[in-house]
Design a protein around this motif. Sequence first.
Motif, PDB file in Angstrom:
ATOM      1  N   ASN A   3     -89.191  17.422 -12.597  1.00  0.00           N
ATOM      2  CA  ASN A   3     -88.564  16.564 -13.598  1.00  0.00           C
ATOM      3  C   ASN A   3     -89.451  16.271 -14.801  1.00  0.00           C
ATOM      4  O   ASN A   3     -88.970  15.928 -15.856  1.00  0.00           O
ATOM      5  CB  ASN A   3     -88.145  15.236 -12.965  1.00  0.00           C
ATOM      6  CG  ASN A   3     -86.933  15.437 -12.092  1.00  0.00           C
ATOM      7  OD1 ASN A   3     -86.045  16.209 -12.455  1.00  0.00           O
ATOM      8  ND2 ASN A   3     -86.912  14.789 -10.944  1.00  0.00           N
ATOM      9  N   SER A   4     -90.762  16.371 -14.633  1.00  0.00           N
ATOM     10  CA  SER A   4     -91.664  16.026 -15.745  1.00  0.00           C
ATOM     11  C   SER A   4     -92.010  17.241 -16.602  1.00  0.00           C
ATOM     12  O   SER A   4     -92.575  17.117 -17.658  1.00  0.00           O
ATOM     13  CB  SER A   4     -92.945  15.396 -15.206  1.00  0.00           C
ATOM     14  OG  SER A   4     -93.652  16.356 -14.456  1.00  0.00           O
ATOM     15  N   THR A  14     -94.555   7.473 -17.471  1.00  0.00           N
ATOM     16  CA  THR A  14     -93.455   8.397 -17.224  1.00  0.00           C
ATOM     17  C   THR A  14     -93.799   9.336 -16.071  1.00  0.00           C
ATOM     18  O   THR A  14     -92.998   9.601 -15.194  1.00  0.00           O
ATOM     19  CB  THR A  14     -93.149   9.223 -18.489  1.00  0.00           C
ATOM     20  OG1 THR A  14     -92.819   8.326 -19.524  1.00  0.00           O
ATOM     21  CG2 THR A  14     -91.978  10.168 -18.241  1.00  0.00           C
ATOM     22  N   PHE A  17     -93.373   7.508 -12.813  1.00  0.00           N
ATOM     23  CA  PHE A  17     -92.000   7.353 -12.342  1.00  0.00           C
ATOM     24  C   PHE A  17     -91.343   8.691 -12.020  1.00  0.00           C
ATOM     25  O   PHE A  17     -90.554   8.797 -11.094  1.00  0.00           O
ATOM     26  CB  PHE A  17     -91.165   6.575 -13.359  1.00  0.00           C
ATOM     27  CG  PHE A  17     -91.502   5.119 -13.345  1.00  0.00           C
ATOM     28  CD1 PHE A  17     -91.282   4.375 -12.192  1.00  0.00           C
ATOM     29  CD2 PHE A  17     -92.077   4.505 -14.437  1.00  0.00           C
ATOM     30  CE1 PHE A  17     -91.621   3.035 -12.149  1.00  0.00           C
ATOM     31  CE2 PHE A  17     -92.414   3.160 -14.403  1.00  0.00           C
ATOM     32  CZ  PHE A  17     -92.189   2.413 -13.265  1.00  0.00           C
ATOM     33  N   ALA A  18     -91.738   9.697 -12.836  1.00  0.00           N
ATOM     34  CA  ALA A  18     -91.200  11.025 -12.542  1.00  0.00           C
ATOM     35  C   ALA A  18     -91.679  11.463 -11.167  1.00  0.00           C
ATOM     36  O   ALA A  18     -90.911  11.976 -10.351  1.00  0.00           O
ATOM     37  CB  ALA A  18     -91.655  12.020 -13.602  1.00  0.00           C
ATOM     38  N   LEU A  20     -92.597   9.530  -8.757  1.00  0.00           N
ATOM     39  CA  LEU A  20     -91.933   8.688  -7.758  1.00  0.00           C
ATOM     40  C   LEU A  20     -90.539   9.215  -7.452  1.00  0.00           C
ATOM     41  O   LEU A  20     -90.145   9.375  -6.294  1.00  0.00           O
ATOM     42  CB  LEU A  20     -91.853   7.249  -8.287  1.00  0.00           C
ATOM     43  CG  LEU A  20     -91.149   6.247  -7.362  1.00  0.00           C
ATOM     44  CD1 LEU A  20     -91.936   6.074  -6.066  1.00  0.00           C
ATOM     45  CD2 LEU A  20     -90.988   4.904  -8.065  1.00  0.00           C
ATOM     46  N   ALA A  21     -89.818   9.517  -8.549  1.00  0.00           N
ATOM     47  CA  ALA A  21     -88.458  10.021  -8.365  1.00  0.00           C
ATOM     48  C   ALA A  21     -88.469  11.339  -7.611  1.00  0.00           C
ATOM     49  O   ALA A  21     -87.705  11.545  -6.667  1.00  0.00           O
ATOM     50  CB  ALA A  21     -87.780  10.203  -9.725  1.00  0.00           C
TER      51      ALA A  21
ATOM     52  N   PRO B  11     -90.953   3.470 -23.138  1.00  0.00           N
ATOM     53  CA  PRO B  11     -90.327   4.602 -23.818  1.00  0.00           C
ATOM     54  C   PRO B  11     -89.026   4.964 -23.098  1.00  0.00           C
ATOM     55  O   PRO B  11     -88.880   4.731 -21.894  1.00  0.00           O
ATOM     56  CB  PRO B  11     -91.354   5.733 -23.665  1.00  0.00           C
ATOM     57  CG  PRO B  11     -92.503   5.195 -22.905  1.00  0.00           C
ATOM     58  CD  PRO B  11     -92.196   3.814 -22.472  1.00  0.00           C
ATOM     59  N   ARG B  13     -87.816   7.664 -22.043  1.00  0.00           N
ATOM     60  CA  ARG B  13     -87.908   8.527 -20.862  1.00  0.00           C
ATOM     61  C   ARG B  13     -88.390   7.773 -19.631  1.00  0.00           C
ATOM     62  O   ARG B  13     -88.013   8.043 -18.514  1.00  0.00           O
ATOM     63  CB  ARG B  13     -88.840   9.709 -21.144  1.00  0.00           C
ATOM     64  CG  ARG B  13     -88.158  10.789 -21.952  1.00  0.00           C
ATOM     65  CD  ARG B  13     -89.170  11.701 -22.581  1.00  0.00           C
ATOM     66  NE  ARG B  13     -88.531  12.618 -23.513  1.00  0.00           N
ATOM     67  CZ  ARG B  13     -89.193  13.254 -24.461  1.00  0.00           C
ATOM     68  NH1 ARG B  13     -90.490  13.064 -24.608  1.00  0.00           N
ATOM     69  NH2 ARG B  13     -88.577  14.062 -25.264  1.00  0.00           N
ATOM     70  N   THR B  14     -89.297   6.817 -19.894  1.00  0.00           N
ATOM     71  CA  THR B  14     -89.767   6.023 -18.761  1.00  0.00           C
ATOM     72  C   THR B  14     -88.604   5.260 -18.145  1.00  0.00           C
ATOM     73  O   THR B  14     -88.446   5.191 -16.932  1.00  0.00           O
ATOM     74  CB  THR B  14     -90.857   5.029 -19.214  1.00  0.00           C
ATOM     75  OG1 THR B  14     -91.909   5.769 -19.795  1.00  0.00           O
ATOM     76  CG2 THR B  14     -91.363   4.238 -18.031  1.00  0.00           C
ATOM     77  N   PHE B  17     -86.595   7.640 -16.031  1.00  0.00           N
ATOM     78  CA  PHE B  17     -87.150   7.962 -14.719  1.00  0.00           C
ATOM     79  C   PHE B  17     -87.225   6.744 -13.812  1.00  0.00           C
ATOM     80  O   PHE B  17     -87.039   6.843 -12.612  1.00  0.00           O
ATOM     81  CB  PHE B  17     -88.529   8.625 -14.870  1.00  0.00           C
ATOM     82  CG  PHE B  17     -88.410  10.037 -15.343  1.00  0.00           C
ATOM     83  CD1 PHE B  17     -87.741  10.969 -14.553  1.00  0.00           C
ATOM     84  CD2 PHE B  17     -88.909  10.428 -16.571  1.00  0.00           C
ATOM     85  CE1 PHE B  17     -87.606  12.277 -14.980  1.00  0.00           C
ATOM     86  CE2 PHE B  17     -88.780  11.738 -16.989  1.00  0.00           C
ATOM     87  CZ  PHE B  17     -88.123  12.662 -16.204  1.00  0.00           C
ATOM     88  N   ALA B  18     -87.498   5.621 -14.439  1.00  0.00           N
ATOM     89  CA  ALA B  18     -87.519   4.403 -13.634  1.00  0.00           C
ATOM     90  C   ALA B  18     -86.139   4.161 -13.035  1.00  0.00           C
ATOM     91  O   ALA B  18     -85.996   3.842 -11.860  1.00  0.00           O
ATOM     92  CB  ALA B  18     -87.936   3.220 -14.494  1.00  0.00           C
ATOM     93  N   LEU B  20     -83.910   6.418 -12.528  1.00  0.00           N
ATOM     94  CA  LEU B  20     -83.660   7.459 -11.532  1.00  0.00           C
ATOM     95  C   LEU B  20     -84.315   7.097 -10.205  1.00  0.00           C
ATOM     96  O   LEU B  20     -83.698   7.159  -9.140  1.00  0.00           O
ATOM     97  CB  LEU B  20     -84.211   8.804 -12.044  1.00  0.00           C
ATOM     98  CG  LEU B  20     -84.073   9.995 -11.090  1.00  0.00           C
ATOM     99  CD1 LEU B  20     -82.597  10.316 -10.854  1.00  0.00           C
ATOM    100  CD2 LEU B  20     -84.802  11.211 -11.647  1.00  0.00           C
ATOM    101  N   ALA B  21     -85.576   6.677 -10.307  1.00  0.00           N
ATOM    102  CA  ALA B  21     -86.302   6.309  -9.090  1.00  0.00           C
ATOM    103  C   ALA B  21     -85.611   5.145  -8.390  1.00  0.00           C
ATOM    104  O   ALA B  21     -85.401   5.158  -7.177  1.00  0.00           O
ATOM    105  CB  ALA B  21     -87.745   5.941  -9.436  1.00  0.00           C
ATOM    106  N   ALA B  22     -85.261   4.147  -9.197  1.00  0.00           N
ATOM    107  CA  ALA B  22     -84.633   2.959  -8.615  1.00  0.00           C
ATOM    108  C   ALA B  22     -83.303   3.323  -7.964  1.00  0.00           C
ATOM    109  O   ALA B  22     -83.003   2.897  -6.845  1.00  0.00           O
ATOM    110  CB  ALA B  22     -84.421   1.902  -9.698  1.00  0.00           C
ATOM    111  N   THR B  24     -82.376   6.250  -6.877  1.00  0.00           N
ATOM    112  CA  THR B  24     -82.606   7.097  -5.703  1.00  0.00           C
ATOM    113  C   THR B  24     -83.008   6.241  -4.513  1.00  0.00           C
ATOM    114  O   THR B  24     -82.490   6.385  -3.412  1.00  0.00           O
ATOM    115  CB  THR B  24     -83.709   8.130  -5.998  1.00  0.00           C
ATOM    116  OG1 THR B  24     -83.376   8.811  -7.207  1.00  0.00           O
ATOM    117  CG2 THR B  24     -83.835   9.132  -4.864  1.00  0.00           C
TER     118      THR B  24
END
Lengths: 373, 373
Positions: A3-4, A14, A17-18, A20-21, B11, B13-14, B17-18, B20-22, B24
């Motif tokens: 994803n990154s 980023t 979190f990427a 993490l995801a 940002p 993108r953060t 992804f945050a 997305l992570a959350a 998921t």
Amino acid sequence: MRNSRPFSKPPRRTVFFAALAALTLAAAGAAMADSLLIKEQGSFFVGGRTVFTDALTGSTTGFLGTGVNSGNITVDQMYVQYQIPETADSHFPVVMIHGCCLSSKSYETTPDGRMGWNEYFLRKRRAVYLPDQVSRARSGFDSTIYNEIKLGKRSASDMPELRIADHELAWLIFRFGPTMGKAFSNEQFPVEAFEEFGKQVIPDLNAQLPAVNPTWTNLSLLAIKLKGAILMGHSESGFFPEQAALINPTDIKGLITIETGCPALNSEQSSNLTSEQISKLSKIPTLVVFGDHLEDVPSYPKLWKGRFDSCTKFVQQINAAGGDATMMHLPEYGQFGNSHMLMQDKNSNQVADLILKWIDEHVENKKASVGRN
Amino acid sequence: MRNSRPFSKPPRRTVFFAALAALTLAAAGAAMADSLLIKEQGSFFVGGRTVFTDALTGSTTGFLGTGVNSGNITVDQMYVQYQIPETADSHFPVVMIHGCCLSSKSYETTPDGRMGWNEYFLRKRRAVYLPDQVSRARSGFDSTIYNEIKLGKRSASDMPELRIADHELAWLIFRFGPTMGKAFSNEQFPVEAFEEFGKQVIPDLNAQLPAVNPTWTNLSLLAIKLKGAILMGHSESGFFPEQAALINPTDIKGLITIETGCPALNSEQSSNLTSEQISKLSKIPTLVVFGDHLEDVPSYPKLWKGRFDSCTKFVQQINAAGGDATMMHLPEYGQFGNSHMLMQDKNSNQVADLILKWIDEHVENKKASVGRN
């Protein structure tokens, strides 16, 4: 880290979190690959009725020496165990019914320790229901006759005919090979685990049941309870799906008949079908499955060919009545060497795939047009 | 979005992804909260031996009319169904053995449709193994005697004593209330589902087993196969964990005895224990559990008090020999109104929690010091 990748210089957060995801998804994916995500599981009974018995035990001192030896008990109930996968979506559940001298263990872990059809179908996003036939295993049986004989209230000749297959008969009749201990060269049954298979074989008490087997009625009730189900029977229970549909076809969406003898219109079978019955059954998509080596066991050369022929006739009659019936003789579908216990054979997953394909094409894909009536 | 909160102006993108992570994690969490993540499941047999029978059926025409009525069959095998949760870690598996006239259904979905102990323990990160006793349910039984009687090879008086509890006896003996149909005011058994409970009751054929019940031997073999297990028995099987340990204590890590009569040293019970046996059992942490209303059913005023007293004596003797035995009389642990079927009572989860706490304190937490011998 997939994803990154698109981002040339991602800010540190980023990346965090990427990662993490990605890790979360990977962990979920890894778990899903091997683990089973079960939405719901459990067991329940279908049917059953209360009867009075004058012989709770075979002893005049009664149950646990209480002096009580009569009262009401429940008989004819059918135990059903089930699992619904997280991913079942709108697929119809599949009810798998076992054969003679067996329990629904037939569909669980194979004798050589591989995944049974119950789990394989779950992984293919189907809810699976496993009944023990009435008078077998966890469904129990009515023990009154036996105790009445012991107590002298009945003659020993009233004893129902219990039956169990011995190892040699099982080897030959289930087509593990041409003679006891010898396997066909392309035999699919895991004969190295034959000893384990022998442990699955338990006494069959169906002879004490009434002419209309309560299992048939209970299967029709189960389909209604599930608001739609595909019924699969094997061997002794091979025609049970049809028998259930003849009692009440409501919510029976597909009939799968594996390795049994089929009654048919004007056939020489003891239990013929009427044209009304053929017409009733022709409303439900039907699959009949047979394995290999049908004529290759010298001691029983006509047993399986006779059954195969009777079901071929049945399939023809269903289709002639406008139905959708398929005869799946596995060698014609590229699967060779299958025994009578084809759900335990080494190619059991491939055979299951053929059945799942049939389900999708003949039952599931017709849902949109016919609805879940 | 908890993860993105600490950042004032993240940002875009953060945030993506945050989120997305959350999402998921939330999805995984939601699924985990309700769904079961099963690492492995299946069934197998323990024990079993091959014997020759001269009566596969009660008919002179033999099995399926083949003329064959004798051969080798398998008897004394014990069917075991199991599930291992993804989160089992290093916890010992728990083997749950059912009582008289029941199958391991006892530990599955309760009569009123709640989660059984099998699933509750899974959710508490324990692998669960459910055997059907030898001669019951999916373990099958030796049908030879019955067919020999039908064939006139034996006298009807040779019939083993089958036994089943009628509804009224079950109500009273299982302490659902003081008289048939009437519940105790604080009764925990879901009496509104009594009809469903009646369907679990199936014939008990243990009387045809040898003096050393093959279930005991098979349980000891199961513990060895599992490389460590906690054995739990109930009612008829309440002392089976101890019987298994007396045959071979290897890998039996804990004994849980629920609502049964206990033999003891110099007791008046028919089957006393020797000081050597007490010494052998004292090496394994032991829990005895009893419910409420032990003396409150007028028809059977001494039944449960007598059993409770016998187990109290047993617990004392184990502790006197240096062992770690606990008598858990549920009212003394804050749980009132429990019936004999306490794994199905409305507070079944709370009772399970007490047992799990005992397991953690008396078995699991001692692992580090004693190792998994």
